[in-house]
Design an enzyme around this catalytic site. Structure first.
Site, PDB file in Angstrom:
ATOM      1  N   HIS A  62       7.057   1.696  11.728  1.00 41.90           N
ATOM      2  CA  HIS A  62       7.695   2.990  11.355  1.00 41.90           C
ATOM      3  C   HIS A  62       6.685   4.032  11.830  1.00 41.90           C
ATOM      4  CE1 HIS A  62       8.825   6.217   8.554  1.00 41.90           C
ATOM      5  NE2 HIS A  62       9.933   5.493   8.510  1.00 41.90           N
TER       6      HIS A  62
ATOM      7  N   LEU B 170       1.004  -1.256  -0.113  1.00 44.55           N
ATOM      8  CA  LEU B 170      -0.121  -0.072  -0.025  1.00 44.55           C
ATOM      9  C   LEU B 170       0.888   1.370   0.036  1.00 44.55           C
ATOM     10  CD1 LEU B 170      -3.152   0.642   2.049  1.00 44.55           C
ATOM     11  CD2 LEU B 170      -1.535   2.440   2.044  1.00 44.55           C
TER      12      LEU B 170
END
Length: 364
Positions: free
Chosen positions: A240, A136
């Site tokens: 992240h 994505l």
């Protein structure tokens, strides 16, 4: 252009990728944060990805295999492709899908009256059978908006319609933590001892080829966490920062944290049983009733998808129903979905319940 992400998602459409989308997908791959292993900015691989998706959508499928489904998010007002996302029907259909599994070993000695629990990481391919939501990437203008939700969860609307094509368990691997210099503390403490390449080099190599070479070179023995650097240990299972909201949304969807982490950066891998996911358990079919846009009542937003395989479309509209259960759409919305009055569409609420952050009970 900044207004594109602020005006809502009524003109955004998720659909299967086509050959003409190649340049846009390549741009999105190059702009992902961080760069994604499963979405390399490599034209030949991306062209192959679109071709694989087209083949999968043109064939009858009775059970999950090596099919790959690639979708794009199109802003119809701007005439631009602003996002892409994929589903791998079986994560390890071609090559085993390797992860590290977090485990606990007990070292005990009755003579010395000692008992120590040691955390370890072991190479695993247990996740090879799951269907993987992956690859994505979203244009920066739309990050953090409902457009991201639409792109992320439209794949679940597709799975809800064609369950035979996917596994009962779905998984999502999130990019792991990187330091201020963009390096991976985990890779520097583990993988760098066995490969000459740095994290970003090995990440690109795995994307262009596959991750199977990792298992051929990395040690097959468990990694004892006390032997890793403190920075590497702190990165295990940590996403992240750019993907914090995405992880929270998937947890709210019903995914749970597994004991598995990525073999490169130790990013978290979540998994969810289809019967527990909010979109799949709260979606329903409604026939369409077309009315002028100005006459449509206000209602909570919902994802709406047509029931066409190769021409799958999913957008956002108000969840406004008639007393007899018909979904009210404007002519523009019906045209966007490619449906006529009386045609049934699949609808699921856009809102999700509060986040429940838990470990997979099956792995306790």
């Amino acid at each position: 252009m900044e207004q594109a992400a602020s005006r809502g998602v009524g003109h955004l459409l998720v659909r299967p990728a086509r050959p003409g989308d190649l340049a846009a997908i390549e741009r999105l791959a190059g702009g992902s944060t961080p760069r994604l292993t499963n979405l390399p900015a490599h034209r030949d691989r991306l062209e192959e990805r679109i071709a694989r998706s087209t083949r999968a959508l043109s064939h009858n499928v009775d059970f999950p295999g090596d099919e790959l489904y690639t979708f794009v998010l199109e802003d119809r007002d701007l005439g631009e492709i602003v996002g892409t996302a994929s589903i791998r029907a079986q994560a390890g259909a071609q090559d085993a899908y390797y992860t590290y599994r977090q485990e606990t070993l007990i070292h005990a000695s009755q003579q010395l009256n000692l008992r120590h629990e040691v955390q370890t990481l072991s190479l695993s391919h247990e996740m090879s059978e799951v269907s993987l939501l992956c690859a994505l990437s979203l244009d920066a203008r739309y990050r953090g908006t409902s457009a991201a939700t639409l792109l992320r969860r439209a794949r679940l609307m597709f799975i809800a319609q064609y369950p035979e094509r996917f596994a009962e368990t779905l998984g999502v691997a999130f990019p792991g933590y990187l330091d201020e210099e963009g390096g991976s503390p985990f890779w520097n403490s583990v993988g760098r001892h066995f490969f000459e390449q740095g994290y970003h080099e090995i990440n690109l190599l795995a994307g262009v080829r596959s991750k199977s070479f990792i298992a051929e070179v990395m040690p097959q023995f468990p990694l004892y966490l006390p032997l890793l650097t403190p920075q590497a240990r702190a990165a295990i299972g940590r996403e992240h920062p750019a993907h914090e909201q995405a992880l929270q949304e998937m947890l709210a969807e019903g995914f749970v944290r597994s004991r598995h982490v990525d073999i490169f950066d130790a990013g978290p891998v979540v998994r969810g049983e289809r019967q527990r996911l909010h979109t799949l358990t709260h979606c329903g079919w409604h026939p369409v009733r077309i009315r002028p846009a100005a006459s449509l009542p206000d209602a909570e937003p919902a994802m709406v998808a047509n029931q066409q395989l190769a021409d799958f479309r999913c957008t956002v509209a108000r969840y406004a129903l008639t007393p007899t259960g018909q979904l009210l759409l404007s002519e523009e919305q019906a045209a966007l979905l490619g449906v006529e009055e009386g045609r049934a569409v699949l609808v699921a609420p856009l809102a999700l319940p509060d986040v429940e952050d838990a470990l997979d009970e099956g792995e306790l």
